[in-house]
Design a protein around this motif. Sequence first.
Motif, short mmCIF file in Angstrom:
data_model
loop_
_atom_site.label_atom_id
_atom_site.label_comp_id
_atom_site.label_asym_id
_atom_site.label_seq_id
_atom_site.Cartn_x
_atom_site.Cartn_y
_atom_site.Cartn_z
N ILE A 15 60.30 49.80 147.29
CA ILE A 15 59.44 49.23 148.21
C ILE A 15 58.03 49.30 147.94
CG2 ILE A 15 58.82 48.52 150.45
CD1 ILE A 15 61.70 48.69 151.24
N TRP A 16 57.52 50.82 147.86
CA TRP A 16 56.31 50.95 147.53
C TRP A 16 55.70 50.50 146.15
CZ3 TRP A 16 54.29 54.01 143.74
CH2 TRP A 16 52.68 54.55 143.74
N ILE A 17 56.75 50.61 145.23
CA ILE A 17 56.38 50.07 143.58
C ILE A 17 56.03 48.55 143.87
CG2 ILE A 17 57.27 49.56 141.43
CD1 ILE A 17 58.67 52.40 141.53
N ILE A 18 56.95 47.98 144.42
CA ILE A 18 56.77 46.54 144.53
C ILE A 18 55.67 45.77 145.05
CG2 ILE A 18 57.83 44.31 145.53
CD1 ILE A 18 60.62 45.73 144.92
N THR A 19 55.40 46.65 146.43
CA THR A 19 54.12 46.03 147.23
C THR A 19 52.87 46.41 146.57
OG1 THR A 19 54.62 48.22 148.65
CG2 THR A 19 55.32 46.09 149.41
N ILE A 20 52.79 47.72 145.93
CA ILE A 20 51.55 48.26 145.29
C ILE A 20 51.40 47.42 144.07
CG2 ILE A 20 52.41 50.16 144.01
CD1 ILE A 20 49.55 51.55 144.94
N ALA A 21 52.42 46.82 143.42
CA ALA A 21 52.39 46.33 142.07
C ALA A 21 51.73 44.85 142.56
CB ALA A 21 53.60 46.12 141.59
N VAL A 22 52.17 44.37 143.47
CA VAL A 22 51.84 42.79 143.89
C VAL A 22 50.21 42.89 144.12
CG1 VAL A 22 52.06 41.13 145.69
CG2 VAL A 22 54.17 42.24 144.49
N ALA A 23 49.98 43.87 145.20
CA ALA A 23 48.55 44.13 145.53
C ALA A 23 47.70 44.52 144.66
CB ALA A 23 48.60 45.07 146.71
N GLY A 24 48.09 45.26 143.67
CA GLY A 24 47.38 45.62 142.54
C GLY A 24 47.11 44.46 141.58
N ILE A 25 48.00 43.61 141.23
CA ILE A 25 47.90 42.62 140.43
C ILE A 25 46.89 41.66 140.91
CG2 ILE A 25 48.95 40.36 139.35
CD1 ILE A 25 51.52 42.34 139.15
N MET A 26 47.02 41.41 142.09
CA MET A 26 46.06 40.50 143.06
C MET A 26 44.73 40.81 142.89
SD MET A 26 48.59 39.70 146.41
CE MET A 26 47.60 38.61 147.27
N THR A 27 44.31 42.16 142.98
CA THR A 27 43.33 42.83 142.96
C THR A 27 42.39 42.82 141.61
OG1 THR A 27 43.66 44.46 144.84
CG2 THR A 27 41.82 44.83 143.67
#
Length: 218
Positions: free
Chosen positions: A188-200
């Motif tokens: 879950i951590w990988i998915i959420t930080i990946a989504v937030a990271g791509i958006m940023t």
Amino acid sequence: MFKFTSSEVRDLIIAFIVISLSFAIANSGRNMTAALHILPMIMVGVGAGFILHELGHKFVSMKYGYWAEFKLWPQGLLFALITSFFGFVFAAPGAVYTYANYMTDEINGKISIAGPIVNIILAIIFLAICVAVYPSAVYPSAIYSETSVLIFIVCALGYSINSFLAVFNLLPIGNLDGSKVLRWNIGIWIITIAVAGIMTFMSMTMGVENIVRLIMGI
């Protein structure tokens, strides 16, 4: 029941003002006149992002039957202001403290991820509004509107700020949310930080207008 103490309300207001000012300074090239000019627009994104982020933690904590309260971190506020003059904001003005004799890593992880999830959802909402108003915010246009331009600017800042707040808080450093989410569930951590990271990353490299144009296929 969702309750606030008077000191908690005070701390939230102080943190909101200082963090808003910090983002205004960082986004204005450290020009104080420009920072004060964009401050009201920044407050919309930060207001929604910061306040609802903390309320996300508080709501989930209280859902599990714990008492939770936001408390200011004065050193964090000072550090946010200092870093803003270097073009970025170390946004750690305080935290929601959950009072519990015992808490599993799963519950702690769910409480911690609530804040970043709120920021991701808000960023998506702001981006959707940008897409909706973009046709009337482009000049020349038959439906051009200065109000639409203002809404687009505010929501573009809201998208950028909230995507950044999400990825920042998901960093597995110290007492940030990411450390607790990682202990609970690495997937879950990988998915959420990946989504937030791509958006940023897209916000910082492409700019919100180009993201909107990409979505609209123009």
